[in-house]
Design a protein around this motif. Structure first.
Motif, mmCIF file in Angstrom:
data_model
loop_
_atom_site.group_PDB
_atom_site.id
_atom_site.type_symbol
_atom_site.label_atom_id
_atom_site.label_comp_id
_atom_site.label_asym_id
_atom_site.label_seq_id
_atom_site.Cartn_x
_atom_site.Cartn_y
_atom_site.Cartn_z
ATOM 1 N N ALA A 165 4.998 5.857 -51.673
ATOM 2 C CA ALA A 165 4.712 5.807 -50.236
ATOM 3 C C ALA A 165 3.211 5.853 -49.978
ATOM 4 C CB ALA A 165 5.421 6.969 -49.529
ATOM 5 N N CYS A 166 2.489 6.726 -50.713
ATOM 6 C CA CYS A 166 1.032 6.811 -50.539
ATOM 7 C C CYS A 166 0.340 5.526 -50.996
ATOM 8 C CB CYS A 166 0.486 8.007 -51.307
ATOM 9 S SG CYS A 166 0.997 9.601 -50.615
ATOM 10 N N PHE A 167 0.892 4.891 -52.020
ATOM 11 C CA PHE A 167 0.327 3.621 -52.484
ATOM 12 C C PHE A 167 0.438 2.553 -51.399
ATOM 13 C CE2 PHE A 167 0.982 -0.558 -54.421
ATOM 14 C CZ PHE A 167 -0.196 -0.696 -55.151
ATOM 15 N N LEU A 168 1.604 2.487 -50.732
ATOM 16 C CA LEU A 168 1.774 1.507 -49.655
ATOM 17 C C LEU A 168 0.914 1.850 -48.448
ATOM 18 C CD1 LEU A 168 5.616 0.767 -49.716
ATOM 19 C CD2 LEU A 168 3.750 -0.658 -50.547
ATOM 20 N N LEU A 169 0.735 3.147 -48.162
ATOM 21 C CA LEU A 169 -0.160 3.537 -47.064
ATOM 22 C C LEU A 169 -1.585 3.079 -47.351
ATOM 23 C CD1 LEU A 169 0.936 7.122 -45.938
ATOM 24 C CD2 LEU A 169 0.756 5.086 -44.519
ATOM 25 N N GLU A 170 -2.002 3.208 -48.594
ATOM 26 C CA GLU A 170 -3.342 2.737 -48.969
ATOM 27 C C GLU A 170 -3.430 1.218 -48.815
ATOM 28 O OE1 GLU A 170 -6.531 3.199 -52.654
ATOM 29 O OE2 GLU A 170 -4.546 4.138 -52.755
ATOM 30 N N ASP A 171 -2.338 0.513 -49.123
ATOM 31 C CA ASP A 171 -2.305 -0.934 -48.937
ATOM 32 C C ASP A 171 -2.438 -1.292 -47.461
ATOM 33 O OD1 ASP A 171 -2.179 -3.492 -49.904
ATOM 34 O OD2 ASP A 171 0.015 -3.606 -49.882
ATOM 35 N N VAL A 172 -1.805 -0.496 -46.593
ATOM 36 C CA VAL A 172 -1.921 -0.715 -45.142
ATOM 37 C C VAL A 172 -3.374 -0.577 -44.703
ATOM 38 C CG1 VAL A 172 -1.345 0.272 -42.891
ATOM 39 C CG2 VAL A 172 0.449 -0.044 -44.584
ATOM 40 N N VAL A 173 -4.046 0.460 -45.198
ATOM 41 C CA VAL A 173 -5.454 0.689 -44.843
ATOM 42 C C VAL A 173 -6.331 -0.435 -45.366
ATOM 43 C CG1 VAL A 173 -7.410 2.246 -45.155
ATOM 44 C CG2 VAL A 173 -5.118 3.186 -44.728
ATOM 45 N N ASN A 174 -6.113 -0.860 -46.606
ATOM 46 C CA ASN A 174 -6.950 -1.909 -47.201
ATOM 47 C C ASN A 174 -6.785 -3.247 -46.492
ATOM 48 O OD1 ASN A 174 -7.884 -0.074 -49.095
ATOM 49 N ND2 ASN A 174 -6.325 -0.623 -50.622
ATOM 50 N N LYS A 175 -5.566 -3.525 -46.003
ATOM 51 C CA LYS A 175 -5.331 -4.793 -45.304
ATOM 52 C C LYS A 175 -5.706 -4.717 -43.829
ATOM 53 C CE LYS A 175 -1.624 -6.553 -48.269
ATOM 54 N NZ LYS A 175 -0.214 -6.997 -48.339
ATOM 55 N N GLY A 176 -6.084 -3.519 -43.355
ATOM 56 C CA GLY A 176 -6.492 -3.373 -41.957
ATOM 57 C C GLY A 176 -5.363 -3.533 -40.966
ATOM 58 N N LEU A 177 -4.129 -3.154 -41.354
ATOM 59 C CA LEU A 177 -2.976 -3.283 -40.456
ATOM 60 C C LEU A 177 -2.926 -2.121 -39.478
ATOM 61 C CD1 LEU A 177 -0.259 -4.374 -43.050
ATOM 62 C CD2 LEU A 177 -1.579 -5.834 -41.519
ATOM 63 N N LYS A 178 -2.443 -2.409 -38.294
ATOM 64 C CA LYS A 178 -2.353 -1.391 -37.246
ATOM 65 C C LYS A 178 -0.951 -0.795 -37.220
ATOM 66 C CE LYS A 178 -2.531 -0.885 -32.209
ATOM 67 N NZ LYS A 178 -2.725 -1.592 -30.924
ATOM 68 N N LEU A 179 -0.848 0.486 -37.494
ATOM 69 C CA LEU A 179 0.435 1.182 -37.436
ATOM 70 C C LEU A 179 0.791 1.530 -35.990
ATOM 71 C CD1 LEU A 179 0.049 3.728 -40.382
ATOM 72 C CD2 LEU A 179 1.679 1.838 -40.298
ATOM 73 N N PRO A 180 2.061 1.418 -35.603
ATOM 74 C CA PRO A 180 2.467 1.956 -34.293
ATOM 75 C C PRO A 180 2.194 3.459 -34.250
ATOM 76 C CG PRO A 180 4.216 0.615 -35.268
ATOM 77 C CD PRO A 180 3.190 0.800 -36.336
ATOM 78 N N TYR A 181 1.769 3.930 -33.090
ATOM 79 C CA TYR A 181 1.339 5.321 -33.014
ATOM 80 C C TYR A 181 2.431 6.311 -33.410
ATOM 81 C CZ TYR A 181 -1.496 9.267 -31.709
ATOM 82 O OH TYR A 181 -2.230 10.418 -31.769
ATOM 83 N N PRO A 182 3.715 6.114 -32.999
ATOM 84 C CA PRO A 182 4.750 7.063 -33.456
ATOM 85 C C PRO A 182 4.869 7.112 -34.980
ATOM 86 C CG PRO A 182 5.563 5.773 -31.611
ATOM 87 C CD PRO A 182 4.262 5.166 -32.010
ATOM 88 N N LYS A 183 4.743 5.955 -35.627
ATOM 89 C CA LYS A 183 4.812 5.941 -37.090
ATOM 90 C C LYS A 183 3.589 6.630 -37.692
ATOM 91 C CE LYS A 183 8.695 3.865 -37.773
ATOM 92 N NZ LYS A 183 9.811 4.585 -38.412
ATOM 93 N N PHE A 184 2.424 6.377 -37.120
ATOM 94 C CA PHE A 184 1.208 7.028 -37.585
ATOM 95 C C PHE A 184 1.353 8.552 -37.508
ATOM 96 C CE2 PHE A 184 -2.982 8.691 -35.945
ATOM 97 C CZ PHE A 184 -3.558 8.862 -37.197
ATOM 98 N N ASP A 185 1.881 9.027 -36.389
ATOM 99 C CA ASP A 185 2.091 10.457 -36.219
ATOM 100 C C ASP A 185 3.099 10.988 -37.237
ATOM 101 O OD1 ASP A 185 1.535 12.817 -34.456
ATOM 102 O OD2 ASP A 185 3.698 12.707 -34.135
ATOM 103 N N SER A 186 4.171 10.224 -37.481
ATOM 104 C CA SER A 186 5.187 10.636 -38.445
ATOM 105 C C SER A 186 4.624 10.691 -39.868
ATOM 106 C CB SER A 186 6.368 9.667 -38.395
ATOM 107 O OG SER A 186 7.301 9.932 -39.414
ATOM 108 N N PHE A 187 3.801 9.706 -40.220
ATOM 109 C CA PHE A 187 3.228 9.682 -41.570
ATOM 110 C C PHE A 187 2.241 10.827 -41.777
ATOM 111 C CE2 PHE A 187 3.941 4.811 -41.616
ATOM 112 C CZ PHE A 187 5.284 5.015 -41.900
ATOM 113 N N LEU A 188 1.505 11.185 -40.730
ATOM 114 C CA LEU A 188 0.600 12.336 -40.840
ATOM 115 C C LEU A 188 1.374 13.622 -41.119
ATOM 116 C CD1 LEU A 188 -2.114 11.831 -38.052
ATOM 117 C CD2 LEU A 188 -2.345 11.508 -40.515
ATOM 118 N N LEU A 189 2.521 13.762 -40.461
ATOM 119 C CA LEU A 189 3.352 14.946 -40.702
ATOM 120 C C LEU A 189 3.865 14.964 -42.150
ATOM 121 C CD1 LEU A 189 5.470 15.104 -37.406
ATOM 122 C CD2 LEU A 189 3.623 16.637 -38.097
ATOM 123 N N GLN A 190 4.261 13.793 -42.643
ATOM 124 C CA GLN A 190 4.738 13.723 -44.025
ATOM 125 C C GLN A 190 3.619 14.072 -45.010
ATOM 126 O OE1 GLN A 190 7.743 13.218 -45.023
ATOM 127 N NE2 GLN A 190 8.848 12.265 -43.336
#
Length: 565
Positions: free
Chosen positions: A497-522
């Motif tokens: 999961a952390c590897f894919l999150l890093e892929d999201v950051v590297n590709k500059g993709l915009k996460l929906p805010y509820p998902k962003f909040d959920s991932f921070l909690l995780q």
């Protein structure tokens, strides 16, 4: 509804401590000697006198008398584990359970309440209404039933509680304002029901105060309105009663007011929809027949509602007869639509009338009534829910043979039904069929497959589907990443999961805010501070602190919302 008249007059409470005094007593009781405790408890148990002064109603029904006063709560003994003996709490629980178990419009709630055989009291009714404060329709249905019970009449506390429930939000005020005016009139004037003249006055006052835009529009456009202004307010009242499943009360009111307010097509439609809502289409057809006799023409939406009500009530033959009437004798406004065909096809399929079902599909295609996306979804979902998956495939073939081959949207509708039912084998079979007929899967296709595999715990197929997307040249979108990351966290695959999150950051993709909040909690749960800082820095490009505050406030409002709808 029956209510005592205006005067709950004076209540004389003798030696009753206030709430603050009771709290003080609870704090100091452990430090008092046994003799002082007996004195205090003796004072608390002294009966109080409530003196009522009423006008005469039905003889001496409400006469002045002594009643024991029950304090808001009793002070328990500190050396005893006894529970309160008041049976009102168990009665409230029984009533509440019966109401929630029979909350559907077509359930016979009143009969279930009658079978309980409980004796109603004002505290019991008020407490139950408080529990139903967010279920205004169910509360009003119970309130109306209680008003018709013997040896019970609503007191002002019950009326006030009901009015508060029906006017607690803007939506409720708009929907039930006239009902509240009627309840207020009954409470103040000591009557069983609102007389016709009084109701007409309430409707006129409501129209003049809240429906002025209709008159302004007619005056501006120089339109002469032939209908009475009160009819719009009257229709709102009928609609409110029907939505509370009080259709019989609505019909009684309709017949009482017909001589003073001339009903229009909307009035009949509201009553008709009301009977369909409680799954009594035969009564609804009587309203429809009267509507046609008076020269009002029902549209296809009205007929669709009737056919749907017949099918849900298990009266498929009657629904088919009405459908034939629409096809042969209906006007242009009432001719069958794709929605009508979908309702009938699903009903015939669920009743194993396969030949009639496919005959009807042929009629639909020959008449030029092409199914849209929602029709495809309803037909396929109905077939799959009835276990007729092969029939669903045959339906697609029939449409293709008639020159209307299914496209990717149609296949995705079919696939969504299979994935929701967690039927992985049939979902993969459909996926292979799509490829074989040359219909290339979309990113939504793969997203549904991945979600289904996570739900059934097939992680190997999740990764195979992810690789299949690369093989087929289908790019992963942000929804794909969100599904994968959510699923990997739930399966305790934190590193992936952390590897894919890093892929999201590297590709500059915009996460929906509820998902962003959920991932921070995780991430905070696993203590990965580095990933939290990196993801937060990335999301600052798209969101600001003000938006975060607004999101937090909106989430809080949703969590404390009474309606929950």
């Amino acid at each position: 509804m029956v209510l005592l008249d205006e005067g709950v007059l004076r209540c004389s409470f003798i030696s009753t401590p206030s709430g603050n005094h009771l709290l003080f007593l609870m704090l100091v009781l452990p430090f008092l000697n046994p003799q002082m405790r007996r004195i205090i408890f003796g004072a608390l148990k002294t009966p109080n006198i409530i003196a009522y002064k009423h006008n005469e109603i039905n003889g001496n029904l409400f006469s002045v008398g002594r009643m024991p006063f029950h304090p808001p709560f009793t002070v328990p003994s500190f050396c005893s584990t006894a529970t309160p003996s008041d049976s009102r709490f168990t009665d409230v629980a029984k009533l509440y359970a019966t109401l929630t178990d029979n909350s559907n419009p077509y359930d016979n709630l009143e009969e279930s309440l009658d079978q309980l055989g409980l004796r109603l009291t004002t505290p019991l009714v008020v407490e139950l209404l408080q529990r139903l404060s967010s279920e205004e329709k169910l509360a009003f249905r119970f309130f109306t039933w209680a008003a018709n019970q013997q040896n019970y009449a609503h007191h002002p506390q019950a009326y006030n509680q009901m009015i508060d429930i029906l006017s607690s939000t803007k939506y409720k005020v708009k929907q039930f304002r006239i009902v509240c005016d009627m309840l207020d009139y009954i409470k103040r004037s000591n009557r069983n029901a609102v007389p016709v003249e009084a109701l007409l006055l309430i409707l006129r006052q409501y129209t003049e105060k809240h429906l002025t835009y209709l008159q302004k529009f007619a005056k501006k456009k120089r339109i002469r309105v032939k209908t009475q202004p009160e009819i719009n307010a009257f229709n709102l009242l009928l609609d409110a009663l029907c939505k509370c499943s009080l259709v019989e009360d609505a019909e009684v009111l309709f017949k009482r007011m017909k001589g003073r307010v001339k009903p229009d097509a909307n009035s009949y439609n509201i009553l008709f929809f009301g009977w369909c809502r409680v799954r009594n289409p035969k009564r609804g057809m009587l309203v429809l027949e009267e509507m046609i006799q008076l020269g009002h023409s029902p549209d296809n939406f009205t007929y669709n509602t009737a056919i749907d009500a017949f099918c849900k009530a298990g009266m498929v033959t009657e629904a088919a007869e009405l459908f034939d009437f629409m096809r042969t004798k209906g006007s242009t406004m009432s001719s069958p639509t794709a929605k009508t065909y979908a309702i009938m096809i699903v009903a015939l399929m669920q009743n194993n009338r396969m030949e009639e079902c496919f005959e009807l599909i042929g009629h639909m295609i020959n008449s030029g009534c092409l199914p849209d996306v929602s029709t495809y979804k309803e037909v396929i979902e109905g077939m799959c829910s009835a276990g007729k998956i092969e029939a669903a495939y045959k339906f697609l073939e029939e449409m293709g043979n008639k020159g209307y081959p299914p496209d990717i949207v149609t296949y995705n509708c079919f696939l969504k039904v299979l994935c929701n039912n967690k039927n992985s084998d049939e979902a993969l079979r459909l996926y292979q069929r799509m490829i074989s007929v040359g219909c290339m899967p979309s990113v939504q296709t793969y997203n549904m497959l991945i979600s289904m595999f996570f739900l059934i715990g097939h992680l190997d197929r999740v990764f195979e589907t992810w690789k299949e997307m690369d093989k087929m040249g289908c790019a992963h979108d942000i929804e794909t990443y969100c599904i994968m990351i959510d699923g990997l966290f739930s399966c305790n695959k934190v590193e992936d999961a952390c590897f894919l999150l890093e892929d999201v950051v590297n590709k500059g993709l915009k996460l929906p805010y509820p998902k962003f909040d959920s991932f921070l909690l995780q991430l905070s749960a696993i203590g990965n501070l580095q990933a939290i800082h990196k993801l937060s820095d990335h999301m600052r490009k798209f969101y600001n602190p003000a938006m975060a505050r607004r999101f937090a406030l909106n989430q809080k409002r949703k969590s404390v919302s009474l309606r929950g709808k």
